[in-house]
Design a protein around this motif. Structure first.
Motif, PDB file in Angstrom:
ATOM      1  N   TYR A  55       0.947  -1.227  -0.106  1.00 50.15           N
ATOM      2  CA  TYR A  55       0.008  -0.133  -0.033  1.00 50.15           C
ATOM      3  C   TYR A  55       0.913   1.307  -0.073  1.00 50.15           C
ATOM      4  CZ  TYR A  55      -3.327   3.589   1.584  1.00 50.15           C
ATOM      5  OH  TYR A  55      -3.921   4.792   1.844  1.00 50.15           O
ATOM      6  N   ASN A  56       0.478   2.257  -0.766  1.00 48.00           N
ATOM      7  CA  ASN A  56       1.259   3.589  -0.782  1.00 48.00           C
ATOM      8  C   ASN A  56       0.363   4.612  -1.001  1.00 48.00           C
ATOM      9  OD1 ASN A  56       3.257   5.333  -0.891  1.00 48.00           O
ATOM     10  ND2 ASN A  56       3.790   4.946  -3.029  1.00 48.00           N
ATOM     11  N   TYR A  57       0.504   5.558  -0.298  1.00 52.77           N
ATOM     12  CA  TYR A  57      -0.289   6.923  -0.506  1.00 52.77           C
ATOM     13  C   TYR A  57       0.663   7.988  -0.563  1.00 52.77           C
ATOM     14  CZ  TYR A  57      -3.972  10.641   0.130  1.00 52.77           C
ATOM     15  OH  TYR A  57      -4.734  11.491   0.189  1.00 52.77           O
ATOM     16  N   SER A  58       0.577   9.049  -1.437  1.00 46.67           N
ATOM     17  CA  SER A  58       1.566  10.320  -1.942  1.00 46.67           C
ATOM     18  C   SER A  58       0.693  11.200  -2.592  1.00 46.67           C
ATOM     19  CB  SER A  58       2.842   9.868  -2.575  1.00 46.67           C
ATOM     20  OG  SER A  58       2.454   9.122  -3.953  1.00 46.67           O
ATOM     21  N   GLN A  66      -2.753   6.946  -4.563  1.00 49.31           N
ATOM     22  CA  GLN A  66      -2.485   5.946  -3.645  1.00 49.31           C
ATOM     23  C   GLN A  66      -2.944   4.435  -4.613  1.00 49.31           C
ATOM     24  OE1 GLN A  66      -5.675   5.589  -0.618  1.00 49.31           O
ATOM     25  NE2 GLN A  66      -6.966   6.462  -1.912  1.00 49.31           N
TER      26      GLN A  66
END
Length: 170
Positions: free
Chosen positions: A18-21, A42
């Motif tokens: 999971y990634n959020y930027s 994300q």
């Protein structure tokens, strides 16, 4: 544990990511924080790894682990036999030292009797002084041998206690 870990390499693995930027677009560096063009990004991902071919690496690791386990078993057996042999040798050495000490004590007693007898005969005038001195020297030698055998017996006892791990016990 190495074997279990190596065996686990044969099973498929699943992972979650999971990634959020934010992506910010600005014509210059001064407008980065005030720009109206910011886009949140994300993603969620699932990784699945299926082992197909590893060049027999895991197979050889398993064989290496089996060999190491056999080596450790042999070393354990060797150490156990060595400790048993050390205990037996220490016991035999101690018994031999005790027998040696007992025989040397008997030698001291005999030498003392011979010395006393020769001294009495010297006082009666039937034995020359050289015989008395010879018996006295024999008595001194027997006494030295006795004390050496006592020292050897105590050393053997210490070695026995060390081999049986009872050195600090009373």
């Amino acid at each position: 544990l190495d074997r279990i870990q190596t065996m686990a390499n044969y099973f498929p693995k699943i992972g979650l990511a999971y990634n959020y930027s934010y992506n910010i677009v600005s014509p210059g560096l001064d407008g980065i924080f005030t720009s109206k063009f910011n886009f949140p990004i994300q993603y969620i991902g699932i990784n699945l790894t299926v082992p197909i071919f590893d060049g027999r690496l895991n197979h050889f690791k398993l064989r290496e682990n089996a060999t190491k386990r056999k080596q450790l078993d042999l070393q354990s057996d060797f150490l156990s036999e060595k400790l048993h042999t050390d205990i037996i040798n220490a016991r035999l050495s101690y018994n031999s030292s005790l027998n040696n000490m007992i025989s040397n004590a008997a030698n001291v007693k005999l030498a003392q009797e011979l010395y006393n007898q020769s001294l009495e005969q010297y006082h009666q005038g039937t034995t020359p002084l050289t015989d008395v001195l010879t018996y006295e020297t024999s008595l001194e030698q027997a006494t030295v041998q006795y004390f050496n055998s006592v020292s050897g017996a105590l050393t053997s006892l210490l070695a026995y206690k060390k081999s049986t791990n009872t050195l600090l016990e009373q």
